[in-house]
Motif scaffolding. Structure first.
Motif, mmCIF file in Angstrom:
data_model
loop_
_atom_site.group_PDB
_atom_site.id
_atom_site.type_symbol
_atom_site.label_atom_id
_atom_site.label_comp_id
_atom_site.label_asym_id
_atom_site.label_seq_id
_atom_site.Cartn_x
_atom_site.Cartn_y
_atom_site.Cartn_z
ATOM 1 N N TRP A 100 0.802 -1.226 0.000
ATOM 2 C CA TRP A 100 0.000 0.000 0.000
ATOM 3 C C TRP A 100 0.828 1.266 0.000
ATOM 4 O O TRP A 100 0.645 2.133 -0.829
ATOM 5 C CB TRP A 100 -0.963 0.027 1.191
ATOM 6 C CG TRP A 100 -2.254 -0.646 0.867
ATOM 7 C CD1 TRP A 100 -2.729 -1.806 1.409
ATOM 8 C CD2 TRP A 100 -3.232 -0.223 -0.086
ATOM 9 N NE1 TRP A 100 -3.931 -2.130 0.838
ATOM 10 C CE2 TRP A 100 -4.274 -1.172 -0.092
ATOM 11 C CE3 TRP A 100 -3.334 0.852 -0.946
ATOM 12 C CZ2 TRP A 100 -5.392 -1.069 -0.898
ATOM 13 C CZ3 TRP A 100 -4.446 0.954 -1.760
ATOM 14 C CH2 TRP A 100 -5.457 0.010 -1.723
ATOM 15 N N GLY A 101 1.711 1.424 0.985
ATOM 16 C CA GLY A 101 2.451 2.675 1.076
ATOM 17 C C GLY A 101 3.415 2.670 2.230
ATOM 18 O O GLY A 101 3.687 1.626 2.837
ATOM 19 N N PRO A 102 3.923 3.835 2.580
ATOM 20 C CA PRO A 102 4.948 3.915 3.626
ATOM 21 C C PRO A 102 4.460 3.484 5.012
ATOM 22 O O PRO A 102 5.276 3.143 5.858
ATOM 23 C CB PRO A 102 5.373 5.384 3.630
ATOM 24 C CG PRO A 102 4.498 6.093 2.685
ATOM 25 C CD PRO A 102 3.635 5.120 1.971
ATOM 26 N N GLY A 103 3.167 3.455 5.223
ATOM 27 C CA GLY A 103 2.639 3.023 6.519
ATOM 28 C C GLY A 103 2.427 1.524 6.590
ATOM 29 O O GLY A 103 1.891 1.020 7.573
ATOM 30 N N CYS A 104 2.847 0.806 5.563
ATOM 31 C CA CYS A 104 2.628 -0.640 5.482
ATOM 32 C C CYS A 104 3.968 -1.313 5.212
ATOM 33 O O CYS A 104 4.726 -0.863 4.356
ATOM 34 C CB CYS A 104 1.654 -0.934 4.351
ATOM 35 S SG CYS A 104 1.429 -2.683 4.031
ATOM 36 N N ASN A 105 4.246 -2.396 5.913
ATOM 37 C CA ASN A 105 5.497 -3.098 5.655
ATOM 38 C C ASN A 105 5.284 -4.399 4.874
ATOM 39 O O ASN A 105 6.124 -5.285 4.871
ATOM 40 C CB ASN A 105 6.278 -3.344 6.945
ATOM 41 C CG ASN A 105 5.568 -4.275 7.910
ATOM 42 O OD1 ASN A 105 4.500 -4.811 7.622
ATOM 43 N ND2 ASN A 105 6.162 -4.475 9.070
ATOM 44 N N GLY A 106 4.163 -4.496 4.179
ATOM 45 C CA GLY A 106 3.881 -5.681 3.377
ATOM 46 C C GLY A 106 4.912 -5.909 2.287
ATOM 47 O O GLY A 106 5.279 -7.051 2.002
ATOM 48 N N ALA A 107 5.385 -4.853 1.644
ATOM 49 C CA ALA A 107 6.400 -5.005 0.605
ATOM 50 C C ALA A 107 7.702 -5.517 1.208
ATOM 51 O O ALA A 107 8.426 -6.286 0.575
ATOM 52 C CB ALA A 107 6.637 -3.680 -0.113
ATOM 53 N N THR A 108 7.997 -5.100 2.434
ATOM 54 C CA THR A 108 9.200 -5.585 3.112
ATOM 55 C C THR A 108 9.068 -7.074 3.403
ATOM 56 O O THR A 108 10.005 -7.851 3.175
ATOM 57 C CB THR A 108 9.434 -4.801 4.420
ATOM 58 O OG1 THR A 108 9.470 -3.405 4.121
ATOM 59 C CG2 THR A 108 10.722 -5.219 5.084
ATOM 60 N N ARG A 109 7.896 -7.497 3.896
ATOM 61 C CA ARG A 109 7.683 -8.931 4.164
ATOM 62 C C ARG A 109 7.770 -9.732 2.871
ATOM 63 O O ARG A 109 8.345 -10.824 2.833
ATOM 64 C CB ARG A 109 6.336 -9.144 4.845
ATOM 65 C CG ARG A 109 6.320 -8.707 6.300
ATOM 66 C CD ARG A 109 5.081 -9.203 7.047
ATOM 67 N NE ARG A 109 3.830 -8.775 6.443
ATOM 68 C CZ ARG A 109 3.208 -7.645 6.741
ATOM 69 N NH1 ARG A 109 3.724 -6.830 7.643
ATOM 70 N NH2 ARG A 109 2.078 -7.334 6.150
ATOM 71 N N SER A 110 7.211 -9.208 1.807
ATOM 72 C CA SER A 110 7.274 -9.874 0.515
ATOM 73 C C SER A 110 8.718 -9.957 0.014
ATOM 74 O O SER A 110 9.154 -11.012 -0.464
ATOM 75 C CB SER A 110 6.404 -9.099 -0.482
ATOM 76 O OG SER A 110 6.457 -9.667 -1.749
ATOM 77 N N LYS A 122 14.199 -5.700 -4.665
ATOM 78 C CA LYS A 122 14.185 -4.345 -4.122
ATOM 79 C C LYS A 122 12.754 -4.040 -3.708
ATOM 80 O O LYS A 122 11.807 -4.585 -4.270
ATOM 81 C CB LYS A 122 14.611 -3.299 -5.166
ATOM 82 C CG LYS A 122 16.078 -3.318 -5.506
ATOM 83 C CD LYS A 122 16.420 -2.113 -6.377
ATOM 84 C CE LYS A 122 17.910 -2.027 -6.606
ATOM 85 N NZ LYS A 122 18.301 -0.679 -7.029
ATOM 86 N N GLU A 123 12.626 -3.150 -2.758
ATOM 87 C CA GLU A 123 11.319 -2.686 -2.306
ATOM 88 C C GLU A 123 11.056 -1.309 -2.903
ATOM 89 O O GLU A 123 11.930 -0.442 -2.873
ATOM 90 C CB GLU A 123 11.325 -2.615 -0.781
ATOM 91 C CG GLU A 123 10.061 -2.123 -0.160
ATOM 92 C CD GLU A 123 10.148 -2.042 1.357
ATOM 93 O OE1 GLU A 123 9.146 -1.624 1.947
ATOM 94 O OE2 GLU A 123 11.201 -2.361 1.933
ATOM 95 N N MET A 124 9.861 -1.101 -3.459
ATOM 96 C CA MET A 124 9.513 0.206 -4.015
ATOM 97 C C MET A 124 9.010 1.101 -2.889
ATOM 98 O O MET A 124 7.926 0.884 -2.339
ATOM 99 C CB MET A 124 8.434 0.068 -5.103
ATOM 100 C CG MET A 124 8.119 1.395 -5.792
ATOM 101 S SD MET A 124 7.020 1.236 -7.216
ATOM 102 C CE MET A 124 5.425 1.080 -6.389
ATOM 103 N N LEU A 125 9.806 2.099 -2.554
ATOM 104 C CA LEU A 125 9.447 3.034 -1.485
ATOM 105 C C LEU A 125 8.215 3.840 -1.879
ATOM 106 O O LEU A 125 8.113 4.316 -3.003
ATOM 107 C CB LEU A 125 10.610 3.983 -1.192
ATOM 108 C CG LEU A 125 11.891 3.322 -0.703
ATOM 109 C CD1 LEU A 125 12.993 4.374 -0.560
ATOM 110 C CD2 LEU A 125 11.677 2.600 0.606
ATOM 111 N N GLY A 126 7.287 3.976 -0.961
ATOM 112 C CA GLY A 126 6.075 4.742 -1.208
ATOM 113 C C GLY A 126 4.897 3.876 -1.617
ATOM 114 O O GLY A 126 3.758 4.266 -1.445
ATOM 115 N N GLY A 127 5.192 2.703 -2.203
ATOM 116 C CA GLY A 127 4.141 1.761 -2.561
ATOM 117 C C GLY A 127 3.102 2.331 -3.508
ATOM 118 O O GLY A 127 3.314 3.334 -4.197
ATOM 119 N N PHE A 128 1.963 1.658 -3.539
ATOM 120 C CA PHE A 128 0.896 2.069 -4.450
ATOM 121 C C PHE A 128 0.391 3.475 -4.125
ATOM 122 O O PHE A 128 0.040 4.238 -5.025
ATOM 123 C CB PHE A 128 -0.270 1.060 -4.433
ATOM 124 C CG PHE A 128 -1.327 1.424 -5.416
ATOM 125 C CD1 PHE A 128 -1.102 1.292 -6.779
ATOM 126 C CD2 PHE A 128 -2.525 1.952 -5.004
ATOM 127 C CE1 PHE A 128 -2.060 1.663 -7.708
ATOM 128 C CE2 PHE A 128 -3.498 2.326 -5.922
ATOM 129 C CZ PHE A 128 -3.264 2.185 -7.280
#
Length: 162
Positions: A100-110, A122-128
């Motif tokens: 979702w975005g910077p308030g979510c660490n789902g991309a980090t877990r992924s 790599k993780e996309m900072l800022g997310g969707f």
């Protein structure tokens, strides 16, 4: 600047790395860039046409994916990585994850789940959130959508220059 200013200023309460620690600071920032990409750079690479050299993975739920996702992204919720990553992703191609975005660490877990399985990630900072806020087109279950760029997150008529 006095010592008193250093201890009362919340920015400098912990002083920045000294010039003697420049090599350690450079290694830290280089590592950060090795593990992260920003929304603008991902969008620019995708918009250039051809093969950008990476794939984008949306790690959110199906309902979230349907609300909007990066065009061309692969939908692979984090919980499904163990059973589906090998069918959807090539280990020789770097992966950029987002949630979702910077308030979510789902991309980090992924990203962690993929890295543990041998993927370059790599993780996309800022997310969707920042993808949409910066005015990049996205896809929904109804088709393509786009919002006006938020002037607090992206320049309106120019490249950011960073």
């Amino acid at each position: 600047m006095t010592t008193t200013q250093l201890t009362t200023n919340s920015v400098l309460r912990v002083p920045p790395a000294s010039p003697a620690a420049a090599a350690a600071a450079a290694a830290y920032f280089a590592a950060s860039l090795a593990f992260h990409a920003d929304v603008s750079d991902v969008a620019s690479a995708l918009a250039a046409g051809g093969d950008p050299g990476f794939v984008v993975v949306d790690s959110r739920s199906t309902a979230s994916w349907d609300q909007g996702h990066v065009p061309g992204a692969i939908h692979l919720p984090t919980a499904l990585i163990p059973e589906q990553a090998e069918q959807l992703l090539d280990k020789s191609v770097p992966v950029v994850t987002y949630c979702w975005g910077p308030g979510c660490n789902g991309a980090t877990r992924s990203a962690l789940a993929l890295a543990e399985r041998g993927y370059q990630v790599k993780e996309m900072l800022g997310g969707f959130e920042y993808w949409a806020r910066e005015g990049f087109a996205y896809e929904t279950w109804e088709g393509e959508a786009k919002r006006e760029a938020d002037p607090l997150t992206a320049p309106i008529d120019a490249a950011c220059g960073c």
